[in-house]
Design a protein around this motif. Structure first.
Motif, PDB file in Angstrom:
ATOM      1  N   ILE A  69      17.363  13.315 145.046  1.00  0.00           N
ATOM      2  CA  ILE A  69      18.376  14.672 144.689  1.00  0.00           C
ATOM      3  C   ILE A  69      19.521  14.415 145.770  1.00  0.00           C
ATOM      4  O   ILE A  69      19.233  14.436 146.754  1.00  0.00           O
ATOM      5  CB  ILE A  69      17.449  15.811 144.927  1.00  0.00           C
ATOM      6  CG1 ILE A  69      16.496  16.127 143.891  1.00  0.00           C
ATOM      7  CG2 ILE A  69      18.330  16.958 145.027  1.00  0.00           C
ATOM      8  CD1 ILE A  69      15.392  17.189 144.355  1.00  0.00           C
ATOM      9  N   THR A  70      20.790  14.201 145.040  1.00  0.00           N
ATOM     10  CA  THR A  70      21.909  14.149 145.763  1.00  0.00           C
ATOM     11  C   THR A  70      22.659  15.282 146.118  1.00  0.00           C
ATOM     12  O   THR A  70      22.468  16.271 145.805  1.00  0.00           O
ATOM     13  CB  THR A  70      22.790  13.093 144.728  1.00  0.00           C
ATOM     14  OG1 THR A  70      23.161  13.746 143.937  1.00  0.00           O
ATOM     15  CG2 THR A  70      21.965  11.772 144.559  1.00  0.00           C
ATOM     16  N   ILE A  71      23.797  15.053 146.810  1.00  0.00           N
ATOM     17  CA  ILE A  71      24.655  16.009 147.327  1.00  0.00           C
ATOM     18  C   ILE A  71      25.160  16.628 146.056  1.00  0.00           C
ATOM     19  O   ILE A  71      25.351  17.855 145.706  1.00  0.00           O
ATOM     20  CB  ILE A  71      25.645  15.685 148.324  1.00  0.00           C
ATOM     21  CG1 ILE A  71      24.944  15.341 149.782  1.00  0.00           C
ATOM     22  CG2 ILE A  71      26.752  16.602 148.464  1.00  0.00           C
ATOM     23  CD1 ILE A  71      25.992  14.858 150.645  1.00  0.00           C
ATOM     24  N   ALA A  72      25.619  15.754 145.096  1.00  0.00           N
ATOM     25  CA  ALA A  72      26.208  16.298 143.698  1.00  0.00           C
ATOM     26  C   ALA A  72      25.492  17.030 142.956  1.00  0.00           C
ATOM     27  O   ALA A  72      25.554  18.089 142.432  1.00  0.00           O
ATOM     28  CB  ALA A  72      26.852  14.925 143.099  1.00  0.00           C
ATOM     29  N   ASP A  73      24.045  16.643 142.986  1.00  0.00           N
ATOM     30  CA  ASP A  73      23.137  17.454 142.304  1.00  0.00           C
ATOM     31  C   ASP A  73      22.990  18.778 142.813  1.00  0.00           C
ATOM     32  O   ASP A  73      22.868  19.934 142.122  1.00  0.00           O
ATOM     33  CB  ASP A  73      21.664  16.889 142.308  1.00  0.00           C
ATOM     34  CG  ASP A  73      21.576  15.578 141.693  1.00  0.00           C
ATOM     35  OD1 ASP A  73      22.273  15.430 140.520  1.00  0.00           O
ATOM     36  OD2 ASP A  73      20.769  14.619 142.222  1.00  0.00           O
ATOM     37  N   VAL A  86      14.068  12.567 155.964  1.00  0.00           N
ATOM     38  CA  VAL A  86      14.252  14.008 155.461  1.00  0.00           C
ATOM     39  C   VAL A  86      13.519  14.953 156.721  1.00  0.00           C
ATOM     40  O   VAL A  86      14.186  16.056 157.168  1.00  0.00           O
ATOM     41  CB  VAL A  86      13.819  14.555 154.248  1.00  0.00           C
ATOM     42  CG1 VAL A  86      13.836  16.024 154.057  1.00  0.00           C
ATOM     43  CG2 VAL A  86      14.647  13.769 153.179  1.00  0.00           C
ATOM     44  N   HIS A  87      12.523  14.582 157.067  1.00  0.00           N
ATOM     45  CA  HIS A  87      11.837  15.397 158.236  1.00  0.00           C
ATOM     46  C   HIS A  87      12.652  15.395 159.564  1.00  0.00           C
ATOM     47  O   HIS A  87      12.563  16.146 160.182  1.00  0.00           O
ATOM     48  CB  HIS A  87      10.201  14.973 158.361  1.00  0.00           C
ATOM     49  CG  HIS A  87       9.478  15.285 157.482  1.00  0.00           C
ATOM     50  ND1 HIS A  87       9.190  14.806 156.261  1.00  0.00           N
ATOM     51  CD2 HIS A  87       8.243  16.303 157.739  1.00  0.00           C
ATOM     52  CE1 HIS A  87       8.201  15.361 155.576  1.00  0.00           C
ATOM     53  NE2 HIS A  87       7.768  16.251 156.466  1.00  0.00           N
ATOM     54  N   ASP A 146      21.267  12.124 153.205  1.00  0.00           N
ATOM     55  CA  ASP A 146      22.346  12.937 153.027  1.00  0.00           C
ATOM     56  C   ASP A 146      22.256  14.176 152.487  1.00  0.00           C
ATOM     57  O   ASP A 146      22.963  15.072 152.843  1.00  0.00           O
ATOM     58  CB  ASP A 146      23.213  12.101 152.185  1.00  0.00           C
ATOM     59  CG  ASP A 146      23.572  10.718 152.978  1.00  0.00           C
ATOM     60  OD1 ASP A 146      23.619  10.727 154.225  1.00  0.00           O
ATOM     61  OD2 ASP A 146      24.152   9.684 152.259  1.00  0.00           O
ATOM     62  N   SER A 147      21.484  14.406 151.409  1.00  0.00           N
ATOM     63  CA  SER A 147      21.401  15.819 150.665  1.00  0.00           C
ATOM     64  C   SER A 147      20.633  16.707 151.703  1.00  0.00           C
ATOM     65  O   SER A 147      21.003  17.965 151.790  1.00  0.00           O
ATOM     66  CB  SER A 147      20.779  15.650 149.320  1.00  0.00           C
ATOM     67  OG  SER A 147      19.395  15.174 149.523  1.00  0.00           O
ATOM     68  N   ALA A 148      19.509  16.268 152.437  1.00  0.00           N
ATOM     69  CA  ALA A 148      19.147  17.207 153.342  1.00  0.00           C
ATOM     70  C   ALA A 148      20.216  17.520 154.313  1.00  0.00           C
ATOM     71  O   ALA A 148      20.080  18.882 154.930  1.00  0.00           O
ATOM     72  CB  ALA A 148      17.655  16.775 154.061  1.00  0.00           C
ATOM     73  N   SER A 194       5.822  16.680 149.535  1.00  0.00           N
ATOM     74  CA  SER A 194       6.748  16.193 150.612  1.00  0.00           C
ATOM     75  C   SER A 194       8.138  16.453 150.139  1.00  0.00           C
ATOM     76  O   SER A 194       8.269  16.415 149.267  1.00  0.00           O
ATOM     77  CB  SER A 194       6.637  14.930 151.108  1.00  0.00           C
ATOM     78  OG  SER A 194       6.680  13.602 150.253  1.00  0.00           O
ATOM     79  N   PRO A 195       9.117  16.646 151.031  1.00  0.00           N
ATOM     80  CA  PRO A 195      10.298  16.983 150.778  1.00  0.00           C
ATOM     81  C   PRO A 195      11.357  15.761 150.255  1.00  0.00           C
ATOM     82  O   PRO A 195      12.174  15.808 149.420  1.00  0.00           O
ATOM     83  CB  PRO A 195      11.099  17.593 152.118  1.00  0.00           C
ATOM     84  CG  PRO A 195      10.405  16.960 153.066  1.00  0.00           C
ATOM     85  CD  PRO A 195       9.020  16.756 152.605  1.00  0.00           C
ATOM     86  N   GLY A 196      10.994  14.596 150.655  1.00  0.00           N
ATOM     87  CA  GLY A 196      11.631  13.337 150.172  1.00  0.00           C
ATOM     88  C   GLY A 196      10.638  12.218 149.523  1.00  0.00           C
ATOM     89  O   GLY A 196       9.476  12.675 149.686  1.00  0.00           O
ATOM     90  N   ARG A 197      11.260  11.457 148.830  1.00  0.00           N
ATOM     91  CA  ARG A 197      10.440  10.583 148.157  1.00  0.00           C
ATOM     92  C   ARG A 197       9.641  10.035 149.175  1.00  0.00           C
ATOM     93  O   ARG A 197      10.053   9.617 150.087  1.00  0.00           O
ATOM     94  CB  ARG A 197      11.290   9.656 147.289  1.00  0.00           C
ATOM     95  CG  ARG A 197      12.369  10.373 146.246  1.00  0.00           C
ATOM     96  CD  ARG A 197      11.697  10.629 145.057  1.00  0.00           C
ATOM     97  NE  ARG A 197      11.226   9.082 144.479  1.00  0.00           N
ATOM     98  CZ  ARG A 197       9.691   8.962 144.365  1.00  0.00           C
ATOM     99  NH1 ARG A 197       8.835   9.849 144.218  1.00  0.00           N
ATOM    100  NH2 ARG A 197       9.512   7.850 143.680  1.00  0.00           N
TER     101      ARG A 197
END
Length: 216
Positions: free
Chosen positions: A87-91, A165-166, A135-137, A154-157
């Motif tokens: 999930i990117t910033i653009a998303d 992300v953590h 970056d998106s987090a 979990s929040p990241g892949r």
């Protein structure tokens, strides 16, 4: 709710039932109780900073202010994101525009991917979800939010992404909830209140919560 295999099992089973009758002074009655066996990251739960922050002074769950768990909130629709992708910033920016809302400081941001409906009960639920990146987090954290939620474990892949992300949560001072589902009930409905109080677990690294959306 499924769990990561390196977390304690989640078990709920009877301890006593109404089949067991007791008599006191000629008066008969029965009571039922259950045993709960789970870790502090079982099911729908929130992470305390001490879970991902090994620095002295990192807060445990009972040290976190209650206002952390009672905030304004928005839900972003990310159901177009394929499984096993970032999930990117653009998303996030596109989802914010689509929702017609602006993420504000102290908000909780709920991320609706639809992944739970697609994968619950399968092996892929543990590994195949879309997830945030460093970056998106960071994009979310720099908006001054209190927390965000994901439907997955979990929040990241899986792998480095998740650890990064953590650590973004650690470095920017916010947290996240995992296993928050039924977001189809709140997506597209603007701003609301998000309530998810934890148990006051001594030295807890997280806590199960019951997540509630409150619409005035």
């Amino acid at each position: 709710m499924q769990r990561l295999v390196n977390h304690p099992t989640i078990e709920v089973y009877p301890f006593s039932t109404h089949e067991e009758k007791r008599v006191a002074d000629g008066y008969e009655f029965s009571s039922a109780t259950m045993v709960l066996h789970m870790g502090d990251h079982g099911g729908t739960h929130v992470d305390a900073p001490v879970h991902f922050d090994d620095r002295p002074g990192a807060r445990t769950i009972e040290e976190m202010p209650l206002e952390t768990f009672f905030t304004e909130a928005v839900c972003l629709d990310l159901t177009h994101n394929p499984d096993r992708t970032d999930i990117t910033i653009a998303d996030l920016e596109a989802a914010e525009r689509k929702a017609g809302v602006t993420i504000q400081p102290k908000d909780t941001v709920l991320l609706y991917t639809g992944f739970y409906k697609r994968a619950a009960g399968t092996e892929g639920y543990i590994t195949d979800f879309p997830g945030l990146t460093k970056d998106s987090a960071t994009w979310l954290g720099r908006k001054g939010i209190t927390a965000f939620t994901v439907e997955s474990v979990s929040p990241g892949r899986p792998g480095r992404n998740n650890f990064e992300v953590h650590h973004v949560c650690r470095d920017l001072g916010f947290t996240h909830y995992e296993g928050v589902v039924n977001l189809d009930k709140v997506v597209g409905r603007g701003r609301f209140r998000f309530i998810a109080f934890p148990l006051r677990i001594r030295a807890g690294t997280g806590s199960p919560v019951r997540a509630v959306a409150w619409f005035p």
